[in-house]
Design a protein around this motif. Structure first.
Motif: not given
Length: 411
Positions: A274-281
């Motif tokens: 699960v990835r936070d695709i909205a995160h800049p990193d």
């Protein structure tokens, strides 16, 4: 709060400061100042230069701060020198994460793991920096040498306690292994959710299972593993596991201490990253998670899917780009665990992978063979069935291994 920038071009400094502030807020600290410094060459005594130390000291005096967090690993000598120069308590990234884990661990196993990690970390500080403990504890003299020093006694106590904790955790690991063996004999596929801390694993877990696992906009909201039964298309029962979130520079002490917990990930049939695709990193976080998975020994052949989460936080252009990219790539599904968008597509994708080797079989049972019918429903996908007189015909999709087990069940 101090971020020494040592040339990590992959990460965004502002995002890294935000993450460290989030770690501090996770244990109730009030962040009054954030500072980033470029470190061209780490100073053995203080990590950063004397001018930078003075800048921090001025901020400490101005804000009347009692604690300075360094988003880096400090040696015991550096920590002690900085505390002297800043006239405030100093902790590094490892110490901060250990504090969070210590506060959050809810189960007996979690507390054992955190205590072991903390003692391992503290032992290093004890050996190198606790100079005030270098005093003699009075001996009786009949051993022919000086009394045991306080630091030696404390080191021995720590070693003894760590040995006891490791034994208790070995028992936990054995018990968990027995449970896992029982599940594998069932057999039910195990799907493990992994990802960077605060990526939305627990929110997705709750949506898929209806469970009430703590899911907050908070780093390390989940420490203890949670297992729940779920149904997938063509699979009557699967086990979904929610695990502790990973983080960049995760202390090695924690990776070792949480080995029993992370064994659920190592033995999983499928991983959903699960990835936070909205995160800049987002890309750097992905690399951090992959590094930890390799460190704990996850088989690189284990099927992995990426759930690009938090679509709801993207603007229209970014959302269109992410959706288009996910459609072009294999095993990538864009979702919002918060709103449910894309979650059913993720379920179908994972179910298709689990049933990829399944075949269609025609099976005839006695009409009264309820146990056989239940087995087929539990281990395969019953596409159709017809009852004709004393017999029942089943059109069922099964793995070859399960079909073989079924045909030999009365042998």
């Amino acid at each position: 709060m101090v971020l020494p920038d040592q040339g990590d071009a992959v990460r965004d400094n502002d995002a890294r400061l935000d993450e460290t502030a989030g770690l501090a807020l996770a244990i109730g600290l009030d962040v009054v100042e954030r500072m980033a410094f470029r470190v061209r060459a780490a100073k053995p005594a203080t990590l950063i230069g004397s001018g930078q130390v003075e800048q921090i000291a001025q901020a400490v005096r101005m804000e009347e701060a009692g604690l300075v967090v360094f988003d880096a690993s400090l040696t015991p000598v550096q920590q002690r020198n900085l505390e002297t120069a800043l006239e405030a308590k100093v902790i590094d990234r490892t110490g901060l994460i250990l504090e969070i884990f210590g506060e959050r661990a809810a189960t007996a196993e979690g507390r054992l793991q955190v205590e072991l990690a903390h003692l391992d970390y503290q032992a290093g500080r004890l050996v190198r920096s606790w100079t005030h403990l270098e005093r003699q504890r009075g001996g009786f003299g009949f051993l022919g040498g000086p009394g045991e020093t306080q630091i030696e006694a404390d080191r021995r106590l720590i070693r003894d306690r760590m040995a006891r904790l490791r034994k208790e955790l070995e028992q936990v690991s054995r018990t968990r292994g027995l449970h896992r063996d029982r599940r594998q004999r069932a057999p039910w596929p195990v799907i493990a959710l992994v990802g960077y801390t605060n990526a939305g694993k627990s929110t997705l877990f709750n949506r898929l299972t209806g469970a009430g696992v703590m899911a907050e906009d908070l780093l390390f909201a989940t420490l203890d593993p949670t297992l729940r039964q779920i149904q997938l298309p063509g699979i009557d029962k699967a086990i979904l596991s929610d695990t502790v979130g990973f983080v960049s520079d995760l202390p090695t002490q924690l990776v070792a201490a949480f080995k029993a917990t992370l064994e659920e990930v190592v033995s999983a049939d499928i991983l959903i990253h699960v990835r936070d695709i909205a995160h800049p990193d987002a890309e750097a976080q992905r690399d951090d998670v992959e590094a930890v998975l390799n460190e704990i020994g996850v088989d690189p052949e284990t099927p992995r899917f990426e759930a690009w989460n938090k679509l709801d936080l993207l603007d229209e252009d970014a959302r269109t780009e992410v959706l288009g990219k996910a459609e072009r790539l294999d095993r990538m599904v864009a979702i919002s665990a918060q709103t449910g968008e894309g979650v059913y597509t993720l379920i179908q994708t994972v179910a298709a992978a689990l049933t990829a080797g399944h075949r269609r079989y025609q099976i005839t049972l006695d009409a009264g063979d309820g146990a056989g019918a239940a087995w087929l429903h539990a281990h395969g996908e019953v596409l159709d069935h017809r009852v004709e007189g004393m017999h029942a015909d089943y059109d069922v999709r099964l793995s070859p291994a399960d079909y073989d087990r079924f045909t030999r069940r009365d042998a």
